[in-house]
Structures are given as structure tokens and as C-alpha cells.
Design a protein around this motif. Structure first.
Motif, short mmCIF file in Angstrom:
data_model
loop_
_atom_site.label_atom_id
_atom_site.label_comp_id
_atom_site.label_asym_id
_atom_site.label_seq_id
_atom_site.Cartn_x
_atom_site.Cartn_y
_atom_site.Cartn_z
N UNK A 102 9.56 -3.09 -1.48
CA UNK A 102 9.72 -3.01 -0.03
C UNK A 102 8.81 -1.94 0.55
N UNK A 103 8.67 -0.81 -0.14
CA UNK A 103 7.76 0.24 0.32
C UNK A 103 6.34 -0.25 0.33
N UNK A 104 5.93 -0.91 -0.75
CA UNK A 104 4.56 -1.42 -0.86
C UNK A 104 4.29 -2.45 0.22
N UNK A 105 5.23 -3.37 0.41
CA UNK A 105 5.07 -4.40 1.44
C UNK A 105 5.01 -3.77 2.83
N UNK A 106 5.88 -2.82 3.09
CA UNK A 106 5.89 -2.15 4.39
C UNK A 106 4.60 -1.41 4.67
N UNK A 107 4.09 -0.69 3.67
CA UNK A 107 2.84 0.04 3.84
C UNK A 107 1.67 -0.92 4.03
N UNK A 108 1.68 -2.02 3.28
CA UNK A 108 0.60 -3.00 3.42
C UNK A 108 0.61 -3.62 4.81
N UNK A 109 1.78 -3.99 5.28
CA UNK A 109 1.90 -4.59 6.61
C UNK A 109 1.50 -3.59 7.69
N UNK A 110 1.95 -2.35 7.56
CA UNK A 110 1.64 -1.33 8.56
C UNK A 110 0.15 -1.00 8.59
N UNK A 111 -0.50 -1.10 7.44
CA UNK A 111 -1.93 -0.75 7.40
C UNK A 111 -2.79 -1.73 8.19
N UNK A 112 -2.29 -2.92 8.42
CA UNK A 112 -3.05 -3.89 9.21
C UNK A 112 -2.38 -4.13 10.57
N UNK A 113 -1.43 -3.25 10.94
CA UNK A 113 -0.82 -3.32 12.24
C UNK A 113 0.30 -4.34 12.37
N UNK A 114 0.87 -4.75 11.27
CA UNK A 114 1.96 -5.71 11.31
C UNK A 114 3.28 -5.05 10.94
N UNK A 115 4.34 -5.77 11.16
CA UNK A 115 5.67 -5.30 10.79
C UNK A 115 6.31 -6.37 9.93
N UNK A 116 7.07 -5.97 8.93
CA UNK A 116 7.75 -6.95 8.08
C UNK A 116 8.77 -7.73 8.89
#
Length: 115
Positions: A95-109
Motif C-alpha cells: 500500500x505504501x509503494x502503491x501510494x507513493x507511485x500514484x502520488x509521484x504522478x499526481x494521482x490518488x489511489x
């Protein structure tokens, strides 16, 4: 320990404990009861003076210090195990990895993945 030294030590322990709880447990609304309890306990005991009851206050400060140390140590060891890819439950890590990945491109889970 003098009165002013005791007050400074108490404030330092209080701040360190709150920082550890906010860092490792969280600041979200559903975890706020932890920080509320800590604030209430310190406020409840702030009127006690060091010369009157030093053993009780020192014991409470020691408990707070030990809990802070334990909380920081457990999370440090957990992070160390994760860094070696050793984990029992990888869902929080993912969940941390997914959240960081999404946030890095301006998205939200999606809401399904929000805890």
C-alpha cells in the motif's frame, strides 16, 4: 533533579512521545485517541510538583521514555526486515509503494485501497 530541570525533562519526553506516536501510529482521525490519551495524561499530572512527589513523576516519565524507545525500536526493526524483503504481511508495504507511485504522478489511489 530540580523543579525547572524536571519540567524541561517532562516537556522533552512529552514531545518525543508525541512525535513517535504521530510518526509510527499516525495522525489520521481514527488514530487520534492515542495522542488524546497522551495529552490528557500529561495535562492531568502537570500540577504535581517535583519536590512533593518526585518518585511518582519520575516513574511516569520513565514509562513514557520506555514506550517511546520501544515504539521507535519496533518500527526500526520492522523497516529493517522490510529492507531485506523479510515480512509476514506485505499488504501494508505494498500500500505504501502503491501510494507513493500514484502520488509521484499526481494521482490518488481509489477509495477501495484507502485505509
Amino acid at each position: 533533579m530540580g523543579s525547572s530541570e524536571g519540567v524541561r525533562a517532562t516537556i522533552m519526553v512529552y514531545r518525543n512521545l508525541l512525535k513517535a506516536v504521530e510518526k509510527h501510529i499516525g495522525k489520521e482521525e481514527h488514530w487520534v485517541h492515542f495522542t488524546d490519551f497522551i495529552r490528557e495524561e500529561f495535562r492531568k499530572n502537570r500540577n504535581l510538583e517535583f519536590p512533593k512527589d518526585p518518585s511518582f513523576i519520575q516513574l511516569r516519565i520513565k514509562v513514557a521514555q520506555n514506550y517511546t524507545y520501544l515504539l521507535n525500536s519496533v518500527h526500526h526493526h520492522k523497516d529493517l526486515l522490510f529492507s531485506y524483503n523479510i515480512a509476514v504481511d506485505r499488504s501494508n508495504e505494498m500500500m505504501k509503494v502503491l501510494g507513493k507511485s500514484a502520488a509521484s504522478v499526481g494521482l490518488r489511489l481509489p477509495d477501495v485501497y484507502q485505509s
